[in-house]
Structures are given as structure tokens and as C-alpha cells.
Design a protein around this motif. Structure first.
Motif, PDB file in Angstrom:
ATOM      1  N   GLY A   1      21.961  -7.968   8.768  1.00 57.08           N
ATOM      2  CA  GLY A   1      21.290  -6.682   8.797  1.00 57.08           C
ATOM      3  C   GLY A   1      22.081  -5.611   8.083  1.00 57.08           C
ATOM      4  O   GLY A   1      22.762  -5.870   7.083  1.00 57.08           O
ATOM      5  N   ASP A   2      22.016  -4.390   8.619  1.00 57.47           N
ATOM      6  CA  ASP A   2      22.676  -3.244   8.009  1.00 57.47           C
ATOM      7  C   ASP A   2      24.177  -3.489   7.883  1.00 57.47           C
ATOM      8  O   ASP A   2      24.843  -3.852   8.856  1.00 57.47           O
ATOM      9  N   GLN A   3      24.710  -3.331   6.687  1.00 59.08           N
ATOM     10  CA  GLN A   3      26.127  -3.531   6.373  1.00 59.08           C
ATOM     11  C   GLN A   3      26.613  -4.939   6.712  1.00 59.08           C
ATOM     12  O   GLN A   3      27.793  -5.165   6.934  1.00 59.08           O
ATOM     13  N   GLY A   4      25.677  -5.890   6.753  1.00 54.93           N
ATOM     14  CA  GLY A   4      26.045  -7.270   7.023  1.00 54.93           C
ATOM     15  C   GLY A   4      26.141  -7.629   8.486  1.00 54.93           C
ATOM     16  O   GLY A   4      26.629  -8.719   8.825  1.00 54.93           O
ATOM     17  N   ALA A   5      25.695  -6.739   9.382  1.00 51.61           N
ATOM     18  CA  ALA A   5      25.730  -7.045  10.814  1.00 51.61           C
ATOM     19  C   ALA A   5      24.927  -8.308  11.095  1.00 51.61           C
ATOM     20  O   ALA A   5      23.837  -8.499  10.552  1.00 51.61           O
ATOM     21  N   LEU A   6      25.462  -9.189  11.935  1.00 54.26           N
ATOM     22  CA  LEU A   6      24.748 -10.405  12.316  1.00 54.26           C
ATOM     23  C   LEU A   6      23.814 -10.071  13.469  1.00 54.26           C
ATOM     24  O   LEU A   6      24.256  -9.812  14.589  1.00 54.26           O
ATOM     25  N   VAL A   7      22.521 -10.041  13.174  1.00 54.32           N
ATOM     26  CA  VAL A   7      21.519  -9.609  14.136  1.00 54.32           C
ATOM     27  C   VAL A   7      20.627 -10.776  14.518  1.00 54.32           C
ATOM     28  O   VAL A   7      20.501 -11.763  13.783  1.00 54.32           O
ATOM     29  N   VAL A   8      19.994 -10.657  15.677  1.00 52.70           N
ATOM     30  CA  VAL A   8      19.111 -11.699  16.201  1.00 52.70           C
ATOM     31  C   VAL A   8      17.703 -11.141  16.298  1.00 52.70           C
ATOM     32  O   VAL A   8      17.484 -10.083  16.898  1.00 52.70           O
ATOM     33  N   GLY A   9      16.753 -11.839  15.676  1.00 53.08           N
ATOM     34  CA  GLY A   9      15.374 -11.374  15.700  1.00 53.08           C
ATOM     35  C   GLY A   9      14.469 -12.301  14.926  1.00 53.08           C
ATOM     36  O   GLY A   9      14.716 -13.509  14.833  1.00 53.08           O
ATOM     37  N   ASP A  10      13.412 -11.726  14.322  1.00 62.57           N
ATOM     38  CA  ASP A  10      12.420 -12.524  13.607  1.00 62.57           C
ATOM     39  C   ASP A  10      12.851 -12.868  12.183  1.00 62.57           C
ATOM     40  O   ASP A  10      12.436 -13.881  11.626  1.00 62.57           O
TER      41      ASP A  10
END
Length: 333
Positions: A90-99
């Protein structure tokens, strides 16, 4: 080819966020991988051998949250716990969990990589957690620690343990259930989760060895001398203990139980007849001794060559020549 067929193919492809300019890595798996858990590695740091958890729709190092269990699907997406949720950047390479899905994840041996590369970064948060990023072309924090992601095969989540999504929020919630719970049970999911967090499973008697690859500390037996932990020929006896209700219980020479804690003023591991001396919770995490879910052991050279005293560096404690170690649990014979 019919336009409808092209449209369907394009729609399927657009649901995956990949790296169009990069060639697939050689070990990219076209079949679903086994389930695996992940820990971070960065020797002699507070993020070494820490288990990755799902928390606040992202991946973190934290004493709270849901232990991450994932698998790589046939398209290279990193699926979370047998659900329809995926890990993406995600934003700035954040590892996010979702669709959303980032493709070209692969396991290179035990190393978890994206597009054949390793750019893990752990950024400290105000609450003591570390938020995880894939910082190839970004710098999300100035005081972050580069980490590698080490994966280990694990069993598939049971139906009663799979994360579920809250409607419209893609928020991961871990659901615990027991086959012997009645429908009229007064226990709530919150109470069950808290109980499991504050009271880890009791253990059989175990010893400890130190883990620090490429150093003289690798595979040294932990011994207890003058009421604290040492590595090397200190003159003490091999340490053996159990964990009971979150207490580290050692039977002393008088055949009496004494309880482990960390002396806050100097970060020394100590023992007391008073089981309430320690307010923290001992447990076994990823096969290693942990306190409040964290592994912060550091081995400091003693005056005599070849001997190290073990401290618990939870408050930023350091020592000259000290090396961070994992204290691996070894079941007693």
C-alpha cells in the motif's frame, strides 16, 4: 477471439496488482503453496526472530493481533489464512491486508520474497509495535530496521480458526471456538482471546540453548549461576524450567519453586520466591523463550573469556560486545 472473452481476461488480470516490467522469478509456483507462518530476522536487534501478526488491516510485529498464516496461490498472490483476503503493498510500501493483490510472491527456500527480491522494513510505532513495509523504492521511516522474512510450513487453519471479514471494512477478526462449548455459554470471543493471550499454554520441563548464527554463541547451553542466566563454563548448572500460567518456574537446590522475572534497573534475568515479582507473561513463541510475546535476549561478555551473561534488553539495554540471541526451547529428556 470474442470481445467478451477478452474483457473477461482483462478483468481477471486487473484484479491482481503486479510488476509488469519484471520477469517472473525462477522458483515462482504456479500451484498453491503449503500454508506457512513468518518471522522476521535481523541479528542483534529487537525485531530478530519476531512472529508476524495481522493487525489493523496490516502486517505488524506486536504482542497483540492474529499470528499470520498464509499461502501463495497459483497466480502468486499471498493469501491470508485460507480467506479471500490478500497481502498487498500500500502507501509507501506498507504491507496491508484486504481485497487488493500484489503478485509474484514466492518462497525462495524459507525466504519469503516479492518479485525475487527482499526489501522488508520494520518501522517502530509509538506503542512499541513495528509496522512492516516492502520498502524497495520508499523510505517510510527514518529509524526503521531492515528485515528478512523467514517462512516455516504450518498446518492449514481450522474452520473455527479462520479469519473473517467485517462487512465493508475488510478488517480481519480471528474467531476462536471449541467443540465442547455449549450454545448457551457465557464466554465471549473477547474474553476467550484475552484469556489465551494472558495465559499461554503450560509446558513440560525444558532447557534452553542460544541461537546466533555465525558466532561463538551458536548452540551454547543456558546455565543458571548465582540466580541468573549464563552461557559458557560459568560453573553453574544447566537451566531447566517449566512455564505455568505464564510464570517461568525453576526448582532450586532446596527443591523449592522460584519464578523468573526481569530486574528493571539493569535488565538482568533474576528469580524470586515471590511469583508476583514479575507482571509480564513468559511463553514459547516460534520455539523460543519470550516475555510478553517478545524475544529480547542479549548475551554480554563476562570478565572471563568464553563466558556470557544473558540479559533481557526490553528497555533498550545494550552492552559492549553484546550480541542478540534467541533462547531456543529444548524439551528435557
Amino acid at each position: 477471439m470474442k470481445f467478451s472473452t477478452l474483457l473477461s481476461a482483462a478483468t481477471a488480470a486487473s484484479s491482481y496488482i503486479g510488476f509488469a516490467s519484471a520477469a517472473p522469478v525462477t522458483n515462482f509456483k504456479r500451484a498453491d503453496s503449503e500454508y506457512f507462518s513468518v518471522i522476521t530476522t535481523h541479528s542483534a536487534s529487537p525485531v530478530h526472530l519476531r512472529g508476524v501478526v495481522v493487525k489493523d488491516n496490516g502486517l505488524y510485529l506486536s504482542s497483540s493481533g492474529t499470528p499470520f498464516v498464509g499461502r501463495i496461490d497459483a497466480k502468486g498472490g499471498l493469501a491470508v489464512g485460507g480467506t479471500n483476503s490478500f497481502v498487498s503493498t500500500g502507501d509507501q510500501g506498507a504491507l496491508v491486508v484486504g481485497d487488493a493483490v500484489t503478485t509474484f510472491w514466492a518462497r525462495d527456500g524459507n525466504s519469503l520474497k516479492l518479485n525475487g527480491e527482499a526489501y522488508g522494513l520494520a518501522c517502530p510505532q509509538d506503542n512499541g509495535d513495528y509496522k512492516l513495509y516492502w520498502a524497495k523504492d520508499t523510505q517510510p521511516c527514518s529509524n526503521g530496521l531492515g528485515v528478512s522474512f523467514y517462512s516455516s510450513d504450518t498446518k492449514a487453519p481450522a474452520e473455527s480458526e479462520k479469519p473473517t471479514e467485517t462487512q465493508g471494512a475488510c478488517s480481519i477478526v480471528w474467531v476462536h471456538s471449541s467443540e465442547d462449548e455449549s450454545e448457551n455459554s457465557a464466554a465471549t470471543p473477547e474474553a476467550t482471546s484475552k484469556s489465551e493471550t494472558t495465559k499461554p499454554a503450560d509446558t513440560e520441563k525444558f532447557g534452553l540453548i542460544s541461537i546466533r548464527s555465525g558466532s561463538d554463541l551458536q548452540y551454547l547451553t543456558v546455565n543458571i549461576y548465582r540466580g541468573t542466566f549464563y552461557l559458557g563454563p560459568s560453573g553453574g548448572s544447566d537451566f531447566e524450567a517449566t512455564i505455568q500460567d505464564g510464570e517461568l518456574v525453576y526448582i532450586n537446590g532446596a527443591n523449592q519453586p522460584i519464578y523468573g522475572y526481569v530486574y528493571e534497573e539493569n535488565s538482568q534475568i533474576a528469580f524470586s520466591e515471590n511469583k508476583d515479582q514479575s507482571k509480564a507473561v513468559w511463553s514459547v513463541e516460534d520455539g523460543n523463550l519470550a516475555l510478553d510475546g517478545k524475544q529480547n535476549a542479549i548475551a554480554c561478555p563476562a570478565a572471563q573469556a568464553g563466558i556470557y551473561q544473558v540479559y533481557w534488553a526490553s528497555n533498550g539495554f545494550t552492552c559492549e560486545g553484546g550480541l542478540g540471541v534467541a533462547l531456543k526451547v529444548q524439551p528435557s529428556a
